[in-house]
Design an enzyme around this catalytic site. Structure first.
Site, PDB file in Angstrom:
ATOM      1  N   LYS A  52       0.831  -1.207   0.000  1.00 38.06           N
ATOM      2  CA  LYS A  52       0.000   0.000   0.000  1.00 38.06           C
ATOM      3  C   LYS A  52       0.867   1.259   0.000  1.00 38.06           C
ATOM      4  O   LYS A  52       0.586   2.229  -0.730  1.00 38.06           O
ATOM      5  CB  LYS A  52      -0.924  -0.020   1.216  1.00 38.06           C
ATOM      6  CG  LYS A  52      -1.976  -1.117   1.164  1.00 38.06           C
ATOM      7  CD  LYS A  52      -2.682  -1.321   2.497  1.00 38.06           C
ATOM      8  CE  LYS A  52      -3.658  -2.488   2.427  1.00 38.06           C
ATOM      9  NZ  LYS A  52      -4.321  -2.770   3.720  1.00 38.06           N
ATOM     10  N   GLN A  96      -4.118  -0.878   9.849  1.00 32.89           N
ATOM     11  CA  GLN A  96      -4.012  -2.221   9.287  1.00 32.89           C
ATOM     12  C   GLN A  96      -4.584  -3.264  10.247  1.00 32.89           C
ATOM     13  O   GLN A  96      -4.237  -3.297  11.424  1.00 32.89           O
ATOM     14  CB  GLN A  96      -2.550  -2.546   8.974  1.00 32.89           C
ATOM     15  CG  GLN A  96      -2.335  -3.908   8.349  1.00 32.89           C
ATOM     16  CD  GLN A  96      -2.983  -4.045   6.977  1.00 32.89           C
ATOM     17  OE1 GLN A  96      -3.016  -3.088   6.209  1.00 32.89           O
ATOM     18  NE2 GLN A  96      -3.480  -5.220   6.661  1.00 32.89           N
ATOM     19  N   ASP A 119     -10.457   3.426   4.335  1.00 34.21           N
ATOM     20  CA  ASP A 119     -10.900   2.032   4.305  1.00 34.21           C
ATOM     21  C   ASP A 119     -12.417   1.912   4.337  1.00 34.21           C
ATOM     22  O   ASP A 119     -12.963   0.826   4.122  1.00 34.21           O
ATOM     23  CB  ASP A 119     -10.314   1.266   5.495  1.00 34.21           C
ATOM     24  CG  ASP A 119      -9.208   0.304   5.087  1.00 34.21           C
ATOM     25  OD1 ASP A 119      -9.035   0.083   3.878  1.00 34.21           O
ATOM     26  OD2 ASP A 119      -8.525  -0.236   5.977  1.00 34.21           O
TER      27      ASP A 119
END
Length: 287
Positions: A52, A96, A119
């Site tokens: 990412k 994460q 997200d």
């Protein structure tokens, strides 16, 4: 013959487009930035975060990374998120997952401002999706929609079987599909007669985390199959679908790897750019 949907190629096109827009924004002094927060030393999480961060840098964005030790407390992680939330150079924040067992993920995720929730996992983002309001959508579901659009697959009026009801993929994707005019039937690994749900479908999307759950008995000839699962085996990566057995049955299928996975990272950079652009819009509106 079954054709493979090349998610890597579509993702490269999306990322190149984002890079062009970032370069244009940079000329005005506005460079988006993504902050990734990694707690602990889980090898898989480290690999995902590295990918990412690499995508963000390749798009010309700023990379803000925070690494915390496995033993970090709830308060310590929350403090890092709060600092990033107040940093005007940070357009988006990604925590994460999974987190170490002693941490409460939901409470930490909800500390991320909805405007920086790249997200799309906060309660506020889920509410905006449910109400059809503008917001940042979860990356994998958004990537699936982009894949289908890139393939020219009409969603309005299509019958879709969504196999999986998780908060990361199944739930938000169901809502996105419904808003595009698809008729969606939802099943999961505990559905008593899974084939009865999936066989009539024009599109079968599988996101259960159960390796090899869906095979030829579940798919009608010519249907499109989207495999959002990923599993590491001794012979390599595989998905929730027994892809080899669907050759010659499915009309189109996403491979694992190279299907949905690259799209998830592509949509992350899209979301980071959107967060920056929408933030600039808010700043431009007089109070």
């Amino acid at each position: 013959m079954t054709s493979r949907i090349d998610g890597s190629k579509i993702a490269r096109r999306i990322r190149a487009s984002v890079a062009d827009r970032v370069a244009e924004a940079a000329r005005s002094g506005r460079v988006p930035g993504l902050a990734t927060v990694l707690v602990g030393d889980d090898p898989a999480s480290a690999v995902y975060v590295a990918a990412k961060r690499r995508a963000v840098r390749e798009a010309g964005m700023r990379d803000f990374h925070r690494q915390l030790p496995e033993r970090a407390t709830q308060l310590e992680v929350a403090t890092v998120i709060d600092d990033l939330a107040h940093n005007p150079d940070v357009s988006g924040i990604l925590l994460q997952l999974p987190l170490p067992a002693h941490l409460t993920a939901a409470a930490l995720i909800d500390r991320i401002p909805v405007a920086k929730d790249v997200d799309g996992l906060t309660t506020a983002s889920a509410g905006r999706l449910a109400r059809g309001e503008r917001g940042l959508r979860p990356c994998t579901p958004s990537g699936v929609i982009e894949l289908l659009d890139a393939e020219g697959i009409e969603l309005r009026g299509a019958c879709v079987a969504m196999v999986g009801w998780g908060e990361l993929v199944g739930r938000p994707l169901t809502q996105l599909l419904l808003r595009r005019g698809a008729t969606v039937s939802v099943a999961h690994e505990f559905t008593a007669d899974l084939a009865a749900v999936t066989r009539p479908a024009d599109i079968v999307v599988v996101a259960t985390g159960v390796r090899g759950l869906v095979g030829p008995e579940h798919v009608k000839p010519g249907a499109t199959v989207i495999d959002a699962g990923i599993h590491r085996t001794s012979s390599g990566l595989t998905g929730d679908v027994r892809a080899a057995e669907l050759d010659g049955i499915a009309g189109r299928i996403t491979p694992v790897p190279g299907g949905v996975g690259p799209m998830t990272i592509a949509m992350l950079v899209v979301n980071t750019l959107r967060a920056a652009e929408w933030g600039a819009e808010r700043q431009a509106v007089p109070a």
